[in-house]
Scaffold this motif. Structure first.
Motif, short mmCIF file in Angstrom:
data_model
loop_
_atom_site.label_atom_id
_atom_site.label_comp_id
_atom_site.label_asym_id
_atom_site.label_seq_id
_atom_site.Cartn_x
_atom_site.Cartn_y
_atom_site.Cartn_z
N VAL A 36 14.91 0.12 -3.16
CA VAL A 36 13.62 -0.47 -2.82
C VAL A 36 13.63 -1.95 -3.20
CG1 VAL A 36 11.14 -0.45 -3.34
CG2 VAL A 36 12.38 1.70 -3.09
N GLU A 37 13.21 -2.79 -2.28
CA GLU A 37 13.11 -4.23 -2.55
C GLU A 37 11.70 -4.75 -2.27
OE1 GLU A 37 16.18 -6.34 -0.41
OE2 GLU A 37 17.72 -4.98 -1.19
N ASP A 38 11.27 -4.59 -1.01
CA ASP A 38 9.96 -5.10 -0.62
C ASP A 38 9.42 -4.29 0.54
OD1 ASP A 38 11.41 -5.98 1.63
OD2 ASP A 38 11.57 -8.02 0.87
N LYS A 39 8.20 -4.60 0.92
CA LYS A 39 7.52 -3.87 2.00
C LYS A 39 8.28 -4.00 3.33
CE LYS A 39 3.83 -1.73 3.66
NZ LYS A 39 3.52 -0.35 3.36
N GLN A 40 8.84 -5.19 3.60
CA GLN A 40 9.53 -5.40 4.87
C GLN A 40 10.75 -4.49 5.00
OE1 GLN A 40 8.48 -7.27 7.59
NE2 GLN A 40 10.09 -6.02 8.50
N LYS A 41 11.51 -4.33 3.93
CA LYS A 41 12.67 -3.44 3.99
C LYS A 41 12.21 -2.01 4.26
CE LYS A 41 16.89 -2.18 1.53
NZ LYS A 41 17.67 -2.36 0.32
N HIS A 42 11.13 -1.62 3.65
CA HIS A 42 10.58 -0.28 3.85
C HIS A 42 10.21 -0.09 5.33
CE1 HIS A 42 8.84 3.36 2.10
NE2 HIS A 42 7.86 3.21 2.96
N LEU A 62 16.87 8.96 0.78
CA LEU A 62 16.76 8.87 -0.67
C LEU A 62 16.75 7.40 -1.03
CD1 LEU A 62 16.77 10.42 -3.43
CD2 LEU A 62 19.25 10.04 -3.46
N GLU A 63 15.79 7.03 -1.88
CA GLU A 63 15.73 5.63 -2.30
C GLU A 63 15.88 5.52 -3.81
OE1 GLU A 63 11.90 4.30 -0.82
OE2 GLU A 63 10.87 5.14 -2.52
N PHE A 64 16.49 4.40 -4.22
CA PHE A 64 16.52 4.06 -5.64
C PHE A 64 15.33 3.16 -5.89
CE2 PHE A 64 17.53 0.96 -8.96
CZ PHE A 64 17.59 1.84 -10.03
N LEU A 65 14.50 3.55 -6.84
CA LEU A 65 13.28 2.80 -7.16
C LEU A 65 13.47 2.05 -8.48
CD1 LEU A 65 10.33 2.21 -6.33
CD2 LEU A 65 9.67 4.24 -7.64
N PRO A 66 13.74 0.73 -8.41
CA PRO A 66 13.91 -0.05 -9.64
C PRO A 66 12.58 -0.20 -10.38
CG PRO A 66 14.76 -1.24 -7.72
CD PRO A 66 13.98 -0.06 -7.22
N ASP A 73 4.13 3.93 0.46
CA ASP A 73 3.75 5.12 1.23
C ASP A 73 4.18 6.45 0.61
OD1 ASP A 73 2.79 3.33 3.16
OD2 ASP A 73 4.60 3.47 4.37
N PHE A 74 5.01 6.44 -0.43
CA PHE A 74 5.52 7.67 -1.05
C PHE A 74 6.14 8.61 -0.02
CE2 PHE A 74 2.36 6.05 -3.98
CZ PHE A 74 3.05 6.10 -5.18
N LEU A 75 6.79 8.05 0.99
CA LEU A 75 7.37 8.85 2.07
C LEU A 75 8.70 9.50 1.70
CD1 LEU A 75 6.87 6.70 5.30
CD2 LEU A 75 5.72 8.81 4.66
#
Length: 166
Positions: A36-42, A62-66, A73-75
């Motif tokens: 996860v970096e920012d909204k745009q990447k999402h 699967l995402e890595f959440l720093p 969105d918790f998707l």
């Protein structure tokens, strides 16, 4: 982090999963992993998922959440630094299940490599792991894509080149 590197190197050596690129039109099961970096990447990742699903693919993410980043969105399933043990193993049922899944293609969508994600790639049972070109990480991937631009550009190139696999 030295224990993590040791565990990652060890996982790479022990992993005897069948590796081969399947023609894109025969691929059914797709994995996506990213930090996860920012909204745009999402947004870019969600758009990519839409393209894959339109092509008839089943997609798991699967995402890595720093720390101090938002899980938009918790998707998606995620793991964090809290899941890293003192001895360098990732203790997350979600991450473990993801790495055990025999994806036809597993896309790693990060411009900067993440040691925790590389650990999961080393353990992955995916047939074809696709990532950004980095010579020192070539042993983690069956297909590497050259990209010097944005995450969106990396995703577009990954999609373009894997769709051409026959």
């Amino acid at each position: 982090m030295n224990f993590l590197k040791w565990r990652t190197d060890s996982a790479l050596k022990r992993n005897k999963s069948l590796r081969a690129s399947l023609p894109y039109n025969q691929a059914k099961n797709i994995g996506i992993i990213f930090s996860v970096e920012d909204k745009q990447k999402h947004i870019d990742v969600k758009e990519f998922i839409g393209h894959l699903e339109t092509d008839g693919k089943q997609v798991k993410v699967l995402e890595f959440l720093p720390k101090k980043k938002e899980n938009y969105d918790f998707l998606f399933d995620f793991f964090t630094m809290q899941d890293l043990s003192f001895w360098g193993s990732i203790d997350s049922e979600l991450a473990e299940r993801f790495s055990e899944t025999p994806f036809d293609y597993l896309y790693y969508i990060d411009n900067q490599s993440n040691p925790l994600v590389l650990n999961l790639l080393a353990r992955s049972k995916a047939r074809c792991r696709v990532g950004k070109f980095a010579e020192e990480e070539s042993h983690f991937f069956e297909l590497m894509i050259e990209s010097k631009g944005t995450v969106k550009g990396l995703i577009e190139n990954m999609y373009k080149y894997t769709r051409q696999l026959k």
